[in-house]
Design a protein around this motif. Structure first.
Motif, PDB file in Angstrom:
ATOM      1  N   GLU A   3       0.862  -1.182   0.000  1.00 23.33           N
ATOM      2  CA  GLU A   3       0.000   0.000   0.000  1.00 23.33           C
ATOM      3  C   GLU A   3       0.903   1.238   0.000  1.00 23.33           C
ATOM      4  O   GLU A   3       1.781   1.368   0.842  1.00 23.33           O
ATOM      5  N   PRO A  50     -21.339  -0.709  -8.845  1.00 22.32           N
ATOM      6  CA  PRO A  50     -21.716  -0.376  -7.478  1.00 22.32           C
ATOM      7  C   PRO A  50     -20.633  -0.682  -6.450  1.00 22.32           C
ATOM      8  O   PRO A  50     -20.820  -0.419  -5.275  1.00 22.32           O
ATOM      9  N   SER A  66     -20.092  -2.454  -2.159  1.00 21.07           N
ATOM     10  CA  SER A  66     -21.234  -3.268  -1.710  1.00 21.07           C
ATOM     11  C   SER A  66     -21.210  -4.664  -2.323  1.00 21.07           C
ATOM     12  O   SER A  66     -21.694  -5.616  -1.737  1.00 21.07           O
ATOM     13  N   THR A 118     -23.568   3.620   1.043  1.00 27.01           N
ATOM     14  CA  THR A 118     -24.853   2.968   0.780  1.00 27.01           C
ATOM     15  C   THR A 118     -24.601   1.486   0.514  1.00 27.01           C
ATOM     16  O   THR A 118     -23.777   1.149  -0.333  1.00 27.01           O
ATOM     17  N   SER A 123     -12.302   3.658  -0.331  1.00 30.24           N
ATOM     18  CA  SER A 123     -12.997   2.818   0.659  1.00 30.24           C
ATOM     19  C   SER A 123     -13.259   3.531   1.983  1.00 30.24           C
ATOM     20  O   SER A 123     -14.026   3.022   2.809  1.00 30.24           O
TER      21      SER A 123
HETATM   22  C1  FAD Z   1     -17.909   9.528  -4.330  1.00 28.17           C
HETATM   23  C2  FAD Z   1     -18.035   8.035  -4.231  1.00 28.17           C
HETATM   24  C3  FAD Z   1     -19.169   7.465  -3.668  1.00 28.17           C
HETATM   25  C4  FAD Z   1     -19.301   6.064  -3.583  1.00 28.17           C
HETATM   26  N1  FAD Z   1     -20.390   5.541  -2.961  1.00 28.17           N
HETATM   27  C5  FAD Z   1     -20.480   4.200  -2.809  1.00 28.17           C
HETATM   28  C6  FAD Z   1     -21.565   3.643  -2.082  1.00 28.17           C
HETATM   29  O1  FAD Z   1     -22.421   4.367  -1.570  1.00 28.17           O
HETATM   30  N2  FAD Z   1     -21.630   2.297  -1.973  1.00 28.17           N
HETATM   31  C7  FAD Z   1     -20.685   1.470  -2.537  1.00 28.17           C
HETATM   32  O2  FAD Z   1     -20.813   0.255  -2.421  1.00 28.17           O
HETATM   33  N3  FAD Z   1     -19.629   1.984  -3.219  1.00 28.17           N
HETATM   34  C8  FAD Z   1     -19.501   3.314  -3.354  1.00 28.17           C
HETATM   35  N4  FAD Z   1     -18.438   3.846  -4.023  1.00 28.17           N
HETATM   36  C9  FAD Z   1     -17.463   2.929  -4.635  1.00 28.17           C
HETATM   37  C10 FAD Z   1     -16.488   2.358  -3.601  1.00 28.17           C
HETATM   38  O3  FAD Z   1     -15.981   3.383  -2.791  1.00 28.17           O
HETATM   39  C11 FAD Z   1     -15.372   1.624  -4.329  1.00 28.17           C
HETATM   40  O4  FAD Z   1     -15.940   0.636  -5.173  1.00 28.17           O
HETATM   41  C12 FAD Z   1     -14.396   0.902  -3.403  1.00 28.17           C
HETATM   42  O5  FAD Z   1     -14.029   1.670  -2.301  1.00 28.17           O
HETATM   43  C13 FAD Z   1     -13.168   0.524  -4.209  1.00 28.17           C
HETATM   44  O6  FAD Z   1     -12.275  -0.161  -3.386  1.00 28.17           O
HETATM   45  P1  FAD Z   1     -10.827  -0.527  -3.900  1.00 28.17           P
HETATM   46  O7  FAD Z   1     -10.236  -1.410  -2.885  1.00 28.17           O
HETATM   47  O8  FAD Z   1     -10.910  -1.025  -5.291  1.00 28.17           O
HETATM   48  O9  FAD Z   1     -10.065   0.884  -4.030  1.00 28.17           O
HETATM   49  P2  FAD Z   1      -9.538   1.934  -2.942  1.00 28.17           P
HETATM   50  O10 FAD Z   1     -10.318   1.943  -1.695  1.00 28.17           O
HETATM   51  O11 FAD Z   1      -9.384   3.225  -3.662  1.00 28.17           O
HETATM   52  O12 FAD Z   1      -8.105   1.358  -2.560  1.00 28.17           O
HETATM   53  C14 FAD Z   1      -7.032   1.333  -3.472  1.00 28.17           C
HETATM   54  C15 FAD Z   1      -5.741   1.428  -2.682  1.00 28.17           C
HETATM   55  O13 FAD Z   1      -4.642   1.217  -3.564  1.00 28.17           O
HETATM   56  C16 FAD Z   1      -3.590   2.097  -3.199  1.00 28.17           C
HETATM   57  N5  FAD Z   1      -2.703   2.251  -4.361  1.00 28.17           N
HETATM   58  C17 FAD Z   1      -2.940   2.905  -5.512  1.00 28.17           C
HETATM   59  N6  FAD Z   1      -1.890   2.781  -6.346  1.00 28.17           N
HETATM   60  C18 FAD Z   1      -0.952   2.033  -5.699  1.00 28.17           C
HETATM   61  C19 FAD Z   1       0.357   1.551  -6.018  1.00 28.17           C
HETATM   62  N7  FAD Z   1       0.913   1.823  -7.214  1.00 28.17           N
HETATM   63  N8  FAD Z   1       1.041   0.823  -5.106  1.00 28.17           N
HETATM   64  C20 FAD Z   1       0.480   0.525  -3.895  1.00 28.17           C
HETATM   65  N9  FAD Z   1      -0.737   0.963  -3.526  1.00 28.17           N
HETATM   66  C21 FAD Z   1      -1.462   1.678  -4.420  1.00 28.17           C
HETATM   67  C22 FAD Z   1      -4.325   3.371  -2.808  1.00 28.17           C
HETATM   68  O14 FAD Z   1      -3.529   4.216  -1.998  1.00 28.17           O
HETATM   69  C23 FAD Z   1      -5.543   2.811  -2.061  1.00 28.17           C
HETATM   70  O15 FAD Z   1      -5.298   2.662  -0.687  1.00 28.17           O
HETATM   71  C24 FAD Z   1     -18.263   5.232  -4.098  1.00 28.17           C
HETATM   72  C25 FAD Z   1     -17.109   5.802  -4.645  1.00 28.17           C
HETATM   73  C26 FAD Z   1     -16.970   7.193  -4.694  1.00 28.17           C
HETATM   74  C27 FAD Z   1     -15.715   7.776  -5.233  1.00 28.17           C
END
Ligand code: FAD
Length: 495
Positions: free
Chosen positions: A39, A432, A435, A57, A49
């Motif tokens: 990370e 979505p 969730s 939601t 996240s």
């Molecule tokens: C405004 C908004 C509202 C939303 N509302 C909802 C909702 O109501 N309900 C719902 O279910 N979903 C919602 N979502 C979607 C949800 O937030 C995402 O689908 C989810 O958090 C994605 O998780 P992730 O683990 O893929 O990414 P992230 O949580 O973004 O995690 C990715 C991680 O990778 C790290 N990273 C990036 N590049 C590198 C690298 N090169 N080397 C090492 N680490 C790296 C980052 O620092 C980060 O910690 C929403 C999103 C947004 C933006």
């Protein structure tokens, strides 16, 4: 200084909810696996996240009107709504398994019941909501939904939204009491706390993955320790790129043929966060409306009750905006650096075909405080700006793909891209999203670990973690009621 000094079974890039979910599933299925997680920031779940970076939601398609599009013949298509509602039930089952088995300790309650409501005004929108309600009644996943056009009744449900509204306005609302608010940040951090404590798991903060290359059938991951400045190469048989907005650049670096033609279109977000406790306590629902014409699906306005760090909160938004960054903590050059020969045509074509969207996002970003208040007052007519603060939300990178007809298309969902041999997988897109993280990862297991998945051992473990595994809840009302009753009991939710 670059050293080749480690090899491991699995590398997870990024400490968001997707890597956490995949890591937990893999360790339950194969406890002996060596997993290394990298990370770039110094904590888990600090991008999309985290609690304030998304709307929290628990998407079940109870209230989100964009999941039930109107067909050209006027009918309502509920297929996407059914898929999302089923996926959320799968997530709740896995979360219940973790809570019940004390794998995840509920030091902060991460899920709460909150009614999910849709609210519309005007003859055409009211007719749409009525039709949507009727269509959803055909499926038991939506049983218990209430519909009303009665101002008195709707005032009882959402007084804040009804105060100060003109009496002769035609309005309608639906209400589903079994909706949820989820603190995905708290859930993610609990999962990483648990993973960190497991044997053969190492979580490295402040480590950015810089490069991915395949040599002699083995992936070599170049990682930079942001504190010491040292680089090292980690060898692995399987890699998951769960880097949120940072996933696309890493996918392109991997050089797999499946990455050809993928591009990304970043969208920033902001919320209005209520600071007045009296106002916060007058509203108890997640109320979704219709997106204005030309607006992207992710900018559907909603007035949301949240539960964060044990406190009730209220947010309105999102206000989407144009950006060139792929992550909140990213660089303004992210978009430009992602343009390659292989995705140039799809990106340019998608750009040309979506000029109204770009215009809309630029307008949104330059909105004045008064314009933001106008948008809020459509839902809460008596709102006063001094009771609200502007917060930055997470960023989403929408997927751009090759398209034979148009050259390139912009997609608003999530997509897993895998190499043909299943040795690398990446999650792109945002909605979505969190969730449905468990279903997304179960699908990924099917594509990347097809042989292990067929074994009796994995099948039995999967059914223990997700009792409805392999069955469609939409086809089985009895099973649906059973799993809902169980997850509601374990997660202390309304059923
Ligand atoms: C405004 C908004 C509202 C939303 N509302 C909802 C909702 O109501 N309900 C719902 O279910 N979903 C919602 N979502 C979607 C949800 O937030 C995402 O689908 C989810 O958090 C994605 O998780 P992730 O683990 O893929 O990414 P992230 O949580 O973004 O995690 C990715 C991680 O990778 C790290 N990273 C990036 N590049 C590198 C690298 N090169 N080397 C090492 N680490 C790296 C980052 O620092 C980060 O910690 C929403 C999103 C947004 C933006």
């Amino acid at each position: 200084m670059t050293n080749v000094n480690t090899s491991t079974d699995v590398v997870l890039i990024g400490a968001g909810i997707m890597s956490a979910t995949l890591g937990m599933l893999l360790k339950q299925l194969e406890p002996g696996l060596n997993i290394q997680i990298f990370e770039r920031l110094n904590v888990a779940a600090a991008e999309s996240s985290d609690a304030w970076n998304n709307a929290g939601t628990g998407h079940s398609a109870f209230c989100e009107l964009n999941y039930t599009p109107k067909q050209p013949d006027g009918s309502i298509d509920i297929r996407k709504a059914i898929k999302i509602a089923e996926s959320f039930e799968v997530s709740k089952q896995f979360w219940s398994y973790m809570v019940e088995n004390e794998i995840v300790i509920k030091n902060e309650r991460f899920i709460h019941s909150i009614p999910h409501m849709s609210f519309v005004w005007g003859d055409e929108n009211v007719a749409f909501l009525r039709k949507r309600f009727d269509a959803l009644q055909q499926c038991h996943l939506f049983q218990g939904m209430q519909y009303s056009e009665d101002a008195q009744k709707i005032s009882e449900w959402i007084p804040l939204i009804m105060q100060g509204r003109t009496k002769n306005e035609k309005i309608a609302a639906t209400k589903m009491d079994m909706g949820t608010d989820v603190n995905f940040g708290a859930l993610t951090r609990s999962m990483f706390d648990c993973l960190k404590a497991m044997e053969r798991v190492q979580l490295h903060f402040d480590h950015e993955v810089r490069d991915i290359e395949k040599n002699n059938g083995i992936w070599e991951i170049t990682v930079k320790d942001e504190e010491s400045g040292d680089k090292r190469v980690v060898q692995t048989r399987f890699v998951f790129i769960g880097a949120g907005g940072g996933s696309l650049p890493l996918l392109l670096k991997s050089g797999i043929p499946e990455a050809q033609g993928y591009g990304g279109f970043p969208v920033s977000g902001q919320w209005l966060r209520c600071t007045d406790e009296t106002v916060i306590h007058q509203h108890k629902a997640k109320v979704y409306g219709l997106a204005s014409i030309g607006a992207p699906p992710m900018s559907v306005p909603h007035l949301d009750t949240r539960y964060i760090k044990g406190k009730r909160e209220l947010l309105f938004g999102p206000y989407a905006g144009f950006t060139t960054k792929f992550l909140r903590h990213g660089s303004l050059f992210d978009l430009f650096k992602s343009i390659q020969f292989s995705n140039l045509r799809p990106m340019v074509s998608a750009g040309i075909h979506n000029l109204p969207l770009t215009r809309y996002l630029i307008e949104q970003v330059s909105q004045s405080a008064d314009e933001r208040l106008d948008a809020l007052q459509e839902y809460f007519p008596d709102a006063q700006m001094e009771d609200w603060e502007l917060e930055t939300a997470g960023y989403r990178v929408q997927v751009i793909k090759k398209d034979d007809e148009e050259g390139g298309v912009l997609e608003f969902g999530t997509e897993v891209v895998c190499a043909a041999d299943g040795s690398i997988a990446v999650l792109l897109g945002a909605s979505p999203g969190a969730s449905t993280s468990v279903s997304i990862m179960l699908d990924l297991l099917k594509r990347c670990f097809p042989n292990q998945l067929q074994t009796k051992d994995w099948q039995e473990k999967l059914k223990r973690m997700v009792p409805s595994y392999g069955k469609a809840l939409a086809d089985d009302p009895k099973l649906c009621n059973e799993v809902r009753a169980h997850t509601s009991k374990v997660l202390e939710l309304k059923s």
